[in-house]
Design a protein around this motif. Sequence first.
Motif, PDB file in Angstrom:
ATOM      1  N   ASP B 135       5.646  -6.955  14.546  1.00  0.00           N
ATOM      2  CA  ASP B 135       4.942  -5.724  14.184  1.00  0.00           C
ATOM      3  C   ASP B 135       5.817  -4.503  14.434  1.00  0.00           C
ATOM      4  O   ASP B 135       5.810  -3.549  13.666  1.00  0.00           O
ATOM      5  CB  ASP B 135       3.640  -5.600  14.994  1.00  0.00           C
ATOM      6  CG  ASP B 135       2.587  -6.580  14.513  1.00  0.00           C
ATOM      7  OD1 ASP B 135       2.811  -7.160  13.421  1.00  0.00           O
ATOM      8  OD2 ASP B 135       1.580  -6.786  15.195  1.00  0.00           O
ATOM      9  N   SER B 139       7.543  -6.307   9.893  1.00  0.00           N
ATOM     10  CA  SER B 139       7.888  -7.354   8.933  1.00  0.00           C
ATOM     11  C   SER B 139       6.981  -8.566   9.085  1.00  0.00           C
ATOM     12  O   SER B 139       6.169  -8.650   9.991  1.00  0.00           O
ATOM     13  CB  SER B 139       9.336  -7.771   9.116  1.00  0.00           C
ATOM     14  OG  SER B 139       9.448  -8.492  10.298  1.00  0.00           O
ATOM     15  N   CYS B 140       7.142  -9.489   8.167  1.00  0.00           N
ATOM     16  CA  CYS B 140       6.298 -10.674   8.093  1.00  0.00           C
ATOM     17  C   CYS B 140       6.647 -11.674   9.186  1.00  0.00           C
ATOM     18  O   CYS B 140       7.789 -11.758   9.613  1.00  0.00           O
ATOM     19  CB  CYS B 140       6.538 -11.368   6.772  1.00  0.00           C
ATOM     20  SG  CYS B 140       5.465 -10.838   5.501  1.00  0.00           S
ATOM     21  N   LEU B 141       5.646 -12.441   9.586  1.00  0.00           N
ATOM     22  CA  LEU B 141       5.896 -13.549  10.516  1.00  0.00           C
ATOM     23  C   LEU B 141       5.258 -14.793   9.936  1.00  0.00           C
ATOM     24  O   LEU B 141       4.095 -14.787   9.545  1.00  0.00           O
ATOM     25  CB  LEU B 141       5.271 -13.231  11.874  1.00  0.00           C
ATOM     26  CG  LEU B 141       5.206 -14.379  12.871  1.00  0.00           C
ATOM     27  CD1 LEU B 141       6.590 -14.796  13.309  1.00  0.00           C
ATOM     28  CD2 LEU B 141       4.385 -13.995  14.084  1.00  0.00           C
ATOM     29  N   LEU B 177       8.078  -1.197  -2.163  1.00  0.00           N
ATOM     30  CA  LEU B 177       6.817  -1.036  -2.891  1.00  0.00           C
ATOM     31  C   LEU B 177       5.776  -2.026  -2.382  1.00  0.00           C
ATOM     32  O   LEU B 177       4.599  -1.683  -2.225  1.00  0.00           O
ATOM     33  CB  LEU B 177       7.070  -1.246  -4.387  1.00  0.00           C
ATOM     34  CG  LEU B 177       5.905  -0.932  -5.314  1.00  0.00           C
ATOM     35  CD1 LEU B 177       5.508   0.519  -5.176  1.00  0.00           C
ATOM     36  CD2 LEU B 177       6.265  -1.247  -6.749  1.00  0.00           C
ATOM     37  N   THR B 178       6.206  -3.245  -2.101  1.00  0.00           N
ATOM     38  CA  THR B 178       5.241  -4.218  -1.583  1.00  0.00           C
ATOM     39  C   THR B 178       4.759  -3.800  -0.197  1.00  0.00           C
ATOM     40  O   THR B 178       3.612  -4.020   0.161  1.00  0.00           O
ATOM     41  CB  THR B 178       5.842  -5.629  -1.493  1.00  0.00           C
ATOM     42  OG1 THR B 178       6.946  -5.594  -0.605  1.00  0.00           O
ATOM     43  CG2 THR B 178       6.270  -6.149  -2.825  1.00  0.00           C
ATOM     44  N   ASP B 179       5.634  -3.178   0.573  1.00  0.00           N
ATOM     45  CA  ASP B 179       5.233  -2.723   1.911  1.00  0.00           C
ATOM     46  C   ASP B 179       4.234  -1.581   1.860  1.00  0.00           C
ATOM     47  O   ASP B 179       3.508  -1.356   2.816  1.00  0.00           O
ATOM     48  CB  ASP B 179       6.476  -2.286   2.702  1.00  0.00           C
ATOM     49  CG  ASP B 179       7.037  -3.432   3.499  1.00  0.00           C
ATOM     50  OD1 ASP B 179       6.463  -4.533   3.409  1.00  0.00           O
ATOM     51  OD2 ASP B 179       8.038  -3.240   4.199  1.00  0.00           O
ATOM     52  N   CYS B 180       4.233  -0.857   0.741  1.00  0.00           N
ATOM     53  CA  CYS B 180       3.334   0.296   0.641  1.00  0.00           C
ATOM     54  C   CYS B 180       1.869  -0.114   0.619  1.00  0.00           C
ATOM     55  O   CYS B 180       0.990   0.726   0.761  1.00  0.00           O
ATOM     56  CB  CYS B 180       3.634   1.097  -0.616  1.00  0.00           C
ATOM     57  SG  CYS B 180       5.048   2.121  -0.389  1.00  0.00           S
ATOM     58  N   THR B 181       1.590  -1.408   0.425  1.00  0.00           N
ATOM     59  CA  THR B 181       0.195  -1.832   0.432  1.00  0.00           C
ATOM     60  C   THR B 181      -0.363  -1.917   1.848  1.00  0.00           C
ATOM     61  O   THR B 181      -1.545  -2.129   2.042  1.00  0.00           O
ATOM     62  CB  THR B 181       0.058  -3.211  -0.235  1.00  0.00           C
ATOM     63  OG1 THR B 181       1.021  -4.082   0.339  1.00  0.00           O
ATOM     64  CG2 THR B 181       0.278  -3.121  -1.713  1.00  0.00           C
ATOM     65  N   HIS B 182       0.498  -1.760   2.839  1.00  0.00           N
ATOM     66  CA  HIS B 182       0.041  -1.800   4.233  1.00  0.00           C
ATOM     67  C   HIS B 182      -0.871  -0.606   4.519  1.00  0.00           C
ATOM     68  O   HIS B 182      -0.653   0.477   4.000  1.00  0.00           O
ATOM     69  CB  HIS B 182       1.259  -1.762   5.157  1.00  0.00           C
ATOM     70  CG  HIS B 182       0.932  -2.142   6.560  1.00  0.00           C
ATOM     71  ND1 HIS B 182       0.321  -1.279   7.421  1.00  0.00           N
ATOM     72  CD2 HIS B 182       1.119  -3.294   7.240  1.00  0.00           C
ATOM     73  CE1 HIS B 182       0.141  -1.886   8.592  1.00  0.00           C
ATOM     74  NE2 HIS B 182       0.613  -3.110   8.494  1.00  0.00           N
ATOM     75  N   ARG B 183      -1.880  -0.849   5.343  1.00  0.00           N
ATOM     76  CA  ARG B 183      -2.853   0.204   5.628  1.00  0.00           C
ATOM     77  C   ARG B 183      -2.208   1.464   6.188  1.00  0.00           C
ATOM     78  O   ARG B 183      -2.533   2.578   5.801  1.00  0.00           O
ATOM     79  CB  ARG B 183      -3.881  -0.318   6.645  1.00  0.00           C
ATOM     80  CG  ARG B 183      -4.965   0.680   6.996  1.00  0.00           C
ATOM     81  CD  ARG B 183      -5.973   0.060   7.923  1.00  0.00           C
ATOM     82  NE  ARG B 183      -5.399  -0.310   9.205  1.00  0.00           N
ATOM     83  CZ  ARG B 183      -5.300   0.523  10.238  1.00  0.00           C
ATOM     84  NH1 ARG B 183      -5.737   1.748  10.132  1.00  0.00           N
ATOM     85  NH2 ARG B 183      -4.769   0.119  11.373  1.00  0.00           N
ATOM     86  N   ASN B 186      -0.160   3.428   3.636  1.00  0.00           N
ATOM     87  CA  ASN B 186      -0.823   3.789   2.390  1.00  0.00           C
ATOM     88  C   ASN B 186      -1.111   5.282   2.344  1.00  0.00           C
ATOM     89  O   ASN B 186      -2.002   5.773   3.009  1.00  0.00           O
ATOM     90  CB  ASN B 186      -2.110   2.984   2.276  1.00  0.00           C
ATOM     91  CG  ASN B 186      -2.738   3.157   0.928  1.00  0.00           C
ATOM     92  OD1 ASN B 186      -2.129   3.750   0.038  1.00  0.00           O
ATOM     93  ND2 ASN B 186      -3.938   2.658   0.783  1.00  0.00           N
ATOM     94  N   GLN B 188      -1.915   7.062  -0.353  1.00  0.00           N
ATOM     95  CA  GLN B 188      -2.864   7.502  -1.373  1.00  0.00           C
ATOM     96  C   GLN B 188      -4.174   7.894  -0.704  1.00  0.00           C
ATOM     97  O   GLN B 188      -4.762   7.130   0.040  1.00  0.00           O
ATOM     98  CB  GLN B 188      -3.113   6.358  -2.337  1.00  0.00           C
ATOM     99  CG  GLN B 188      -3.471   6.831  -3.696  1.00  0.00           C
ATOM    100  CD  GLN B 188      -3.157   5.752  -4.724  1.00  0.00           C
ATOM    101  OE1 GLN B 188      -2.794   4.654  -4.377  1.00  0.00           O
ATOM    102  NE2 GLN B 188      -3.292   6.096  -5.977  1.00  0.00           N
ATOM    103  N   PHE B 190      -8.080   8.751  -0.298  1.00  0.00           N
ATOM    104  CA  PHE B 190      -9.301   8.204  -0.891  1.00  0.00           C
ATOM    105  C   PHE B 190     -10.000   9.280  -1.713  1.00  0.00           C
ATOM    106  O   PHE B 190     -10.187  10.387  -1.276  1.00  0.00           O
ATOM    107  CB  PHE B 190     -10.223   7.717   0.237  1.00  0.00           C
ATOM    108  CG  PHE B 190     -11.649   7.590  -0.167  1.00  0.00           C
ATOM    109  CD1 PHE B 190     -12.618   8.352   0.464  1.00  0.00           C
ATOM    110  CD2 PHE B 190     -12.025   6.751  -1.186  1.00  0.00           C
ATOM    111  CE1 PHE B 190     -13.920   8.247   0.095  1.00  0.00           C
ATOM    112  CE2 PHE B 190     -13.331   6.643  -1.564  1.00  0.00           C
ATOM    113  CZ  PHE B 190     -14.294   7.400  -0.929  1.00  0.00           C
TER     114      PHE B 190
END
Lengths: 660, 190
Positions: B135, B139-141, B177-183, B186, B188, B190
């Motif tokens: 964390d 990155s991914c685990l 870009l894929t990382d941008c989906t993280h809360r 993010n 953007q 609401f």
Amino acid sequence: MTSKAKKRKSDGAVVNDVTLAEAVQYLTSCKSRPKIQGNVELQNSLNKIDCVATETGLPAEDITTLVSVAANGTFPEAICSRLIRNLIPATVVPSEAVIRAISWMSTNIPSSKIQGLLVRWIILIYNMLDTLNDLHALYGVLFYFLENEVMCRSVCHLLYLLTRKEDVKLFRVRLLVRLQKRLVFFPQRDRVWLARIKAVADRQIVEGPVIDVTGRYTSEQAKRLKRDVIPSVQSTAVTTLSSDLPKSFGQSVPFSEITSFQLLLQNFDRLELPCQMAAALKNRNLQHVLLCYPDPSIPMRLSYWLDHVLCEEFLVNPSKDPSRAEELLQNLITFTEFLKESVPVCENFLVKYLHVWNGVDFRPSVLKLITRFRLHPFKVLSDLVLEPLRKLFLCSSVYCKCQLLIMFTQLLYNLVTVELLRYRICCKWQQGKNNLEISSVDDSNNVCVFTEEVEEFNPEETISQYVEYVGNLIEVGLLIEQDSPLLMHCILNFYEVLSDLHLEHSMMLIILPRPSVVYTSLFSNSATSLSRMCHIFCRYRENFLSMKNVEVTSLSACDQQYRIMSLKRIKQFNMFIMDYSNSLWRRLAFCDTEKRTIFQMLSETDLENVDSNLYRQCFSLYRHPALVGYFVSYLKPHSNGERRLILSSFKASSGYVKQN
Amino acid sequence: MSRDLNQFETLRKDELLPFNKLPIFMQEVMLIVGIQGIGKHALAKAIVESSTSKTLQCRTATHLPLPEEHSAERPRIDMVVFMIDSRSSASYIQVEQSLQYINRQYFLGKICFIATKVPTETQNLEVESITQLCDDHGSCLFWMDPTSGADRTVVAKKLLEMLNISAGLKPGITPLLTDCTHRLLNMQSF
């Protein structure tokens, strides 16, 4: 024979040439304290028993005999403990064997180590006993063994398995509470031993029926018992329900006799619930009871059991045989689907499991269980559940992405149809409970079986942030999979549910689809995507219209705020509609003359050299790549056999389309 | 990350860089870092077997920095995978130290961690400390059972998907870009 050969033989390295019957016969016939060193016959007998036990397990009658041999003090401790460790049953253990073990323990002839070992053995083979009633009759005797320091933990464990409602007496509770300060958990010993027993039992299942025993279970049932995690319905009182005579008033009916819904209704007020509530996972009648019995201890008992079993089966000690775990999950799914409610301990388990999940094992079942999640604040939901799923989504195949999206859609549906209402009622009930005297409010609320404290938060906020999260994944997923039609199908399913939030689920919330999805549908090669998107727009329009006509005064402050926020989105929605109708109907694609369009892919300078009719018409109804096939088949009857299509006939037909 | 920001500014000589070399056409290179005996080669084999591309390279190293010799011939490394053995704290420490020789550009979605799933009796590292490490580096685990071939293939397929993106073989998408989906990332509203 040379002395060297003799020595080898005395070590027991020589192949056994005795049968099991001979070996048992020899051991029983031995007088007290026989010669151990160099006793070839003894070694051979022990080796034979060892060998048979590991391979096929011992038959029931031999187990009874060997328990006596091990406990009567004929042999030294080492041999006794070896014998006990080899008491692996082929099918079932006769209760006679267990009773003999306990009676020898009461004589104090076996050492306390052997006594302890015997209790541990009883725990391990507990599920394979042919009848529990005989063992239960010795409950009081077993309770006295708690005084023994060595056996205390094991006896506690055994009593835990054995206790029925009528056993709970004040003096016992007092003693146990005193003990509880010292002993917190049952030790997880005997793993290897248990694994050996399991291995033999598993092999028996594969090989088919071996021995038929008389008693409570047939061999078929016994085999199922070994394999099943979920216990069957068992009751303490063994009375036979004679269907001719009506039950006398006040006499309780054991649940094992409730075989139909009709019987359940007749005896509802005098049920005696089964020993293990976990049987509810498989028994529909018991699930009915769970739903409407006011006793809060029933769901609690089930929760404790589930918590332990799920952890044991999936996290601590995953079995090599996945069918057992799969069956447990399937039963849990049927159970939650019936209740329309998730079990909180199951949610806790899923949270733990998702973090170590490889994304493949039990995927359909795990995803199905997630769809029943309760409403939590979005931060909690995201960190515990959605984050592992996001990671899985980003690095999985397109099929897995679709499965996840279907799951997201079902979760959204569950949140807005069931959980939102439940959350509101729970909140009200909790407030009422805090404000009023506790006695004046019902002790359990009527919307959940598994009552939990709910946190105060804004549920609409959670839902809209959840939609935002799925929207992000959808956008990235479409890019990664390069607009895969399968993925698009699942995405449109999601937006179909989302478009009807106001009309179907009376929420004051309308969230638009992502522009990337809207335009991917418009420019896609698939007519289904295009027409489904248009249908979704129609639903949105009706939702917006209905929301506009809502009486504002009847709404709460929060709902009013959401209504205003949602209505602000009409502007963007109109832009989508303008773009769609400009491209499809008006042959004005990529024109921003009215400054309404929100997609401007090409600048004016790029388009200078291109024939404006070409790009403006290329996504019209009759030239759209997704629709051109339909257009041709529509025109064919009008073409009068000519290969070239006549434009004038098209103009007439386009007029026809417009009129209708 | 607790490291001093200024440290990033000075370019270290032994640091692994993602963009210092030109990419080779349609080639993806993955580096697997982990102590000896952890199963790097078995994993690399599984990755190569699950891949359809013929120009995939899996390189292995026990620790970073990579030796200076032959560094000129080494291709550009698109993704770094760190393997942690849950049984040994030495492997954890080695990964922690190796992480210091990674350029910050890699942390934008070009690294990931694999921890081995072992029976609880032999587990030496706390699960929390491993997840915390991942964390912290955003990155991914993945958890992998080192004894199960099926599990290895599952992880290999996931790594391949990530490698495809970080090597730039998927048009229109980057690891960031894929990382941008993280809360937390993010932006953007609401």
